[in-house]
Design a protein around this motif. Structure first.
Motif, short mmCIF file in Angstrom:
data_model
loop_
_atom_site.label_atom_id
_atom_site.label_comp_id
_atom_site.label_asym_id
_atom_site.label_seq_id
_atom_site.Cartn_x
_atom_site.Cartn_y
_atom_site.Cartn_z
N ARG A 96 3.68 -3.99 -5.56
CA ARG A 96 2.37 -3.96 -4.89
C ARG A 96 1.24 -3.93 -5.91
O ARG A 96 0.26 -4.67 -5.78
CB ARG A 96 2.31 -2.74 -3.97
N LEU A 114 -1.69 -6.79 -6.70
CA LEU A 114 -3.13 -6.49 -6.71
C LEU A 114 -3.77 -6.91 -8.03
O LEU A 114 -4.84 -7.52 -8.04
CB LEU A 114 -3.36 -5.01 -6.43
N TYR A 132 -12.87 -3.58 -2.40
CA TYR A 132 -11.47 -3.18 -2.50
C TYR A 132 -10.66 -3.76 -1.34
O TYR A 132 -9.53 -4.21 -1.52
CB TYR A 132 -11.34 -1.66 -2.55
N ALA A 136 -7.48 -6.37 -1.56
CA ALA A 136 -6.19 -6.16 -0.89
C ALA A 136 -5.81 -7.38 -0.06
O ALA A 136 -4.66 -7.83 -0.09
CB ALA A 136 -6.27 -4.91 -0.01
N LEU A 182 -2.09 -8.20 1.24
CA LEU A 182 -1.82 -6.88 1.80
C LEU A 182 -2.77 -6.63 2.96
O LEU A 182 -3.84 -7.25 3.06
CB LEU A 182 -2.00 -5.80 0.73
N ARG A 223 -5.64 -5.07 5.19
CA ARG A 223 -6.98 -4.64 4.77
C ARG A 223 -7.04 -3.12 4.60
O ARG A 223 -7.89 -2.61 3.90
CB ARG A 223 -8.03 -5.13 5.75
N ALA A 233 -5.17 -1.53 2.89
CA ALA A 233 -4.66 -1.25 1.55
C ALA A 233 -5.78 -1.13 0.53
O ALA A 233 -5.54 -1.17 -0.68
CB ALA A 233 -3.67 -2.32 1.14
N ALA A 234 -7.01 -0.96 0.99
CA ALA A 234 -8.14 -0.85 0.07
C ALA A 234 -7.95 0.33 -0.89
O ALA A 234 -8.30 0.24 -2.07
CB ALA A 234 -9.45 -0.68 0.84
N ALA A 269 -5.78 -0.75 -3.62
CA ALA A 269 -6.53 -1.62 -4.52
C ALA A 269 -7.38 -0.78 -5.48
O ALA A 269 -7.46 -1.07 -6.68
CB ALA A 269 -7.41 -2.58 -3.73
#
Length: 170
Positions: free
Chosen positions: A84, A88, A103, A107, A112, A114, A116-117, A120
């Motif tokens: 992951r 990024l 961020y 992501a 990924l 959103r 997942a900010a 990031a």
């Protein structure tokens, strides 16, 4: 062995660490050991040797600070991490000079969700190859005023502001 050199830049000394032809560390410090101790354990196990020049890596950084904003694109980097995190950081390298993302946008570019900010943001905070992996191009969605609008940057908001201005031609 990890080879290290320190370049003088318009925003202070930049330490660069190379292993097997790839940049494994880059950061605004005069002491390469500060980066070496933060490396992945597999890299940190290698001895650090200071050298005068890292060849093409040095040339690319000099060209970048002299105005060739795509010079850093050719540098191979190696930052071991989770799949992951590697996605990024790879997506981050695709953010072009003069462009910024949030961020959440980073992501999404990494494929990924959103949400997942936060991941990031953590990937940017753990990035050890500045400015080649350009975490300075990520801004918080909330904005802000003054230097706060730039969000966090390990090497200080003033350096982040300078890098963004340099890349946008200001």
């Amino acid at each position: 062995m990890i080879n290290a050199t320190v370049l003088d830049t318009p925003i202070g000394p930049l330490a660069l660490l190379e292993h097997d032809g790839a940049l494994v560390g880059g950061g605004f410090t005069a002491d390469p050991r500060e980066l070496h101790v933060r490396l992945h354990p597999a890299l940190r196990a290698h001895d650090l040797t200071e050298v005068d020049d890292l060849g093409d890596i040095t040339k690319a950084h000099i060209a970048y600070f002299d105005g060739d904003l795509t010079a850093l694109d050719t540098i191979a980097v190696h930052q071991p991490g989770t799949p992951r995190r590697e996605r990024l950081l790879a997506a981050l390298r695709q953010v072009r000079p003069g462009e910024t993302v949030t961020y959440a946008e980073l992501a999404a570019r990494a494929g990924l969700e959103r949400t997942a900010a936060r991941a990031a943001g953590q990937a940017c905070a753990q990035n050890l190859v500045a400015p080649v992996v350009p975490c300075h191009r990520v801004l918080p969605a909330a904005g802000g005023t003054g230097l706060k609008r730039y969000g966090g940057y390990y090497y200080g908001a003033e350096r982040k502001q300078w890098l963004l201005a340099h890349e946008s031609g200001h």
